[in-house]
Write a protein that holds these residues in place. Structure first.
Motif, PDB file in Angstrom:
ATOM      1  N   ILE A  96       0.832  -1.202   0.000  1.00 40.24           N
ATOM      2  CA  ILE A  96       0.000   0.000   0.000  1.00 40.24           C
ATOM      3  C   ILE A  96       0.871   1.257   0.000  1.00 40.24           C
ATOM      4  CG2 ILE A  96      -1.644   1.338   1.372  1.00 40.24           C
ATOM      5  CD1 ILE A  96      -2.908  -0.954  -0.115  1.00 40.24           C
ATOM      6  N   THR A  97       1.986   1.210   0.716  1.00 42.36           N
ATOM      7  CA  THR A  97       2.893   2.352   0.768  1.00 42.36           C
ATOM      8  C   THR A  97       3.506   2.619  -0.604  1.00 42.36           C
ATOM      9  OG1 THR A  97       3.419   1.866   3.077  1.00 42.36           O
ATOM     10  CG2 THR A  97       4.925   3.327   1.902  1.00 42.36           C
ATOM     11  N   LYS A 133      -4.691   7.487   1.333  1.00 39.88           N
ATOM     12  CA  LYS A 133      -4.356   8.251   2.543  1.00 39.88           C
ATOM     13  C   LYS A 133      -5.101   7.689   3.755  1.00 39.88           C
ATOM     14  CE  LYS A 133      -3.109  12.607   0.274  1.00 39.88           C
ATOM     15  NZ  LYS A 133      -3.452  14.048   0.087  1.00 39.88           N
ATOM     16  N   LYS A 134      -6.331   7.235   3.553  1.00 35.28           N
ATOM     17  CA  LYS A 134      -7.073   6.601   4.640  1.00 35.28           C
ATOM     18  C   LYS A 134      -6.373   5.324   5.100  1.00 35.28           C
ATOM     19  CE  LYS A 134     -11.696   8.225   3.278  1.00 35.28           C
ATOM     20  NZ  LYS A 134     -13.058   7.791   2.856  1.00 35.28           N
ATOM     21  N   ASP A 135      -5.922   4.540   4.125  1.00 29.16           N
ATOM     22  CA  ASP A 135      -5.224   3.299   4.466  1.00 29.16           C
ATOM     23  C   ASP A 135      -3.904   3.576   5.177  1.00 29.16           C
ATOM     24  OD1 ASP A 135      -7.234   1.767   3.347  1.00 29.16           O
ATOM     25  OD2 ASP A 135      -6.244   1.587   1.404  1.00 29.16           O
ATOM     26  N   MET A 136      -3.208   4.603   4.757  1.00 32.94           N
ATOM     27  CA  MET A 136      -1.943   4.956   5.399  1.00 32.94           C
ATOM     28  C   MET A 136      -2.184   5.384   6.846  1.00 32.94           C
ATOM     29  SD  MET A 136       0.218   4.395   2.987  1.00 32.94           S
ATOM     30  CE  MET A 136       1.741   5.276   3.210  1.00 32.94           C
ATOM     31  N   GLU A 137      -3.250   6.126   7.067  1.00 35.03           N
ATOM     32  CA  GLU A 137      -3.606   6.549   8.422  1.00 35.03           C
ATOM     33  C   GLU A 137      -3.898   5.333   9.302  1.00 35.03           C
ATOM     34  OE1 GLU A 137      -4.634   9.296  11.525  1.00 35.03           O
ATOM     35  OE2 GLU A 137      -3.878   9.800   9.512  1.00 35.03           O
ATOM     36  N   ALA A 207      -9.383   0.646   1.827  1.00 35.84           N
ATOM     37  CA  ALA A 207     -10.084   1.719   1.125  1.00 35.84           C
ATOM     38  C   ALA A 207      -9.610   1.846  -0.313  1.00 35.84           C
ATOM     39  CB  ALA A 207      -9.878   3.046   1.865  1.00 35.84           C
ATOM     40  N   PHE A 208      -8.349   1.513  -0.553  1.00 31.18           N
ATOM     41  CA  PHE A 208      -7.782   1.593  -1.901  1.00 31.18           C
ATOM     42  C   PHE A 208      -8.607   0.808  -2.912  1.00 31.18           C
ATOM     43  CE2 PHE A 208      -4.972  -0.523  -5.037  1.00 31.18           C
ATOM     44  CZ  PHE A 208      -4.609   0.588  -5.779  1.00 31.18           C
TER      45      PHE A 208
END
Length: 282
Positions: A96-97, A133-137, A207-208
């Motif tokens: 994801i990153t 960005k949601k997944d990173m959070e 979310a991605f």
């Protein structure tokens, strides 16, 4: 690359994970069988569709040109790499990153380009940076922007996006085709696989793979292909776009192959969790 075919292959691999989990060569053989079978099934559905835009123009060139150019070894690398990303949360977070850095560069290029052919295929409903960005959070917590660094493969991918955006921006069409359509084709299934394999609940961390603003993927993809075929491009430019799409596929393989997870472990975990779900609802 015809992602619809690969996605059906994923299903075949998961369904037979118990029988083949200890034998990677058998898994590859199964993958080959599933790809071949799903190819004919997919084309049969297309043949029944009237005025399907995938049967002509640049849409056909991309679907056909990318599918034929990839060896079975490359296709197997893609699938095994995806399962590496499902082996554990650390591997998935790394994937994801890397995708975050790729989409950041792509969407920044689309925001700043004056290339109308790229703008014509740019839908806000396809944009992946907000859900990423949601997944990173979720995975890193607050201040995640200061915790992440691009991997070697994501650096190479970003460099290519930036080079194309600057020198031949119409080649960004290949990046839009390869990533966004692949995401939309397989988003629901891949997100579900990630949720089951990694015990992620309520959409956290996936979310991605969610496209809330696209109620019908089939209708949307048809419209997208229609716009693709309507682009004013020379035959030489179309060929360049197909070549770039093949390069993008290789860049995505590199992203997946640098992950450290075990694809066999991921396949086994996914198969077990899928079986548990089936038994629960009987």
């Amino acid at each position: 690359m015809n992602f619809a075919i690969l996605i059906v292959a994923f299903q075949g691999l998961v369904a037979s994970s118990f029988a083949f989990v200890a034998d990677s060569n058998a898994a590859k053989s199964l993958y080959h069988h599933e790809v071949t079978s799903s190819l004919y099934a997919t084309e049969a559905v297309i043949d029944e569709t009237v005025d399907n835009p995938r049967l002509s123009g640049l849409a056909l060139m991309l679907d056909d040109g990318t599918r034929k150019s990839h060896s079975m070894a490359q296709n197997t690398q893609f699938v095994s790499g995806f399962f590496k990303g499902l082996a554990d949360r650390d591997s998935y977070r790394s994937l994801i990153t890397s995708l975050y850095f790729v989409y950041e560069s792509m969407e920044e290029a689309m925001d700043t380009t004056s290339e109308d052919r790229v703008q014509a295929l740019d839908y806000s409903s396809l944009r992946r940076l907000p859900p990423l960005k949601k997944d990173m959070e979720f995975f890193y917590g607050s201040g995640w922007e200061n915790q992440i660094i691009p991997s070697p493969a994501s650096k190479a991918y970003v460099a290519r996006v930036q080079e194309v955006a600057k020198s031949k921006p119409y080649l960004m069409v290949a990046h839009q085709y390869t990533r966004y359509l692949g995401d939309l084709f397989g988003g629901q299934m891949m997100g579900g696989m990630a949720s089951r394999s990694l015990s992620l609940e309520n959409g956290d961390g996936t979310a991605f793979y969610t496209f809330d603003d696209i109620p019908s993927a089939k209708d949307f993809i048809t419209e997208w292909y229609q716009r693709l075929n309507a682009l004013e491009l020379t035959e030489e430019q179309k060929t360049e776009i197909v070549d770039e799409a093949n390069l993008v596929f290789d860049l995505n393989i590199d992203l997946l192959q640098e992950l450290e997870g075990s694809p066999i472990k991921a396949m086994l975990t996914l198969a077990i969790n899928s079986l548990k779900e089936k038994l629960r609802f009987r």
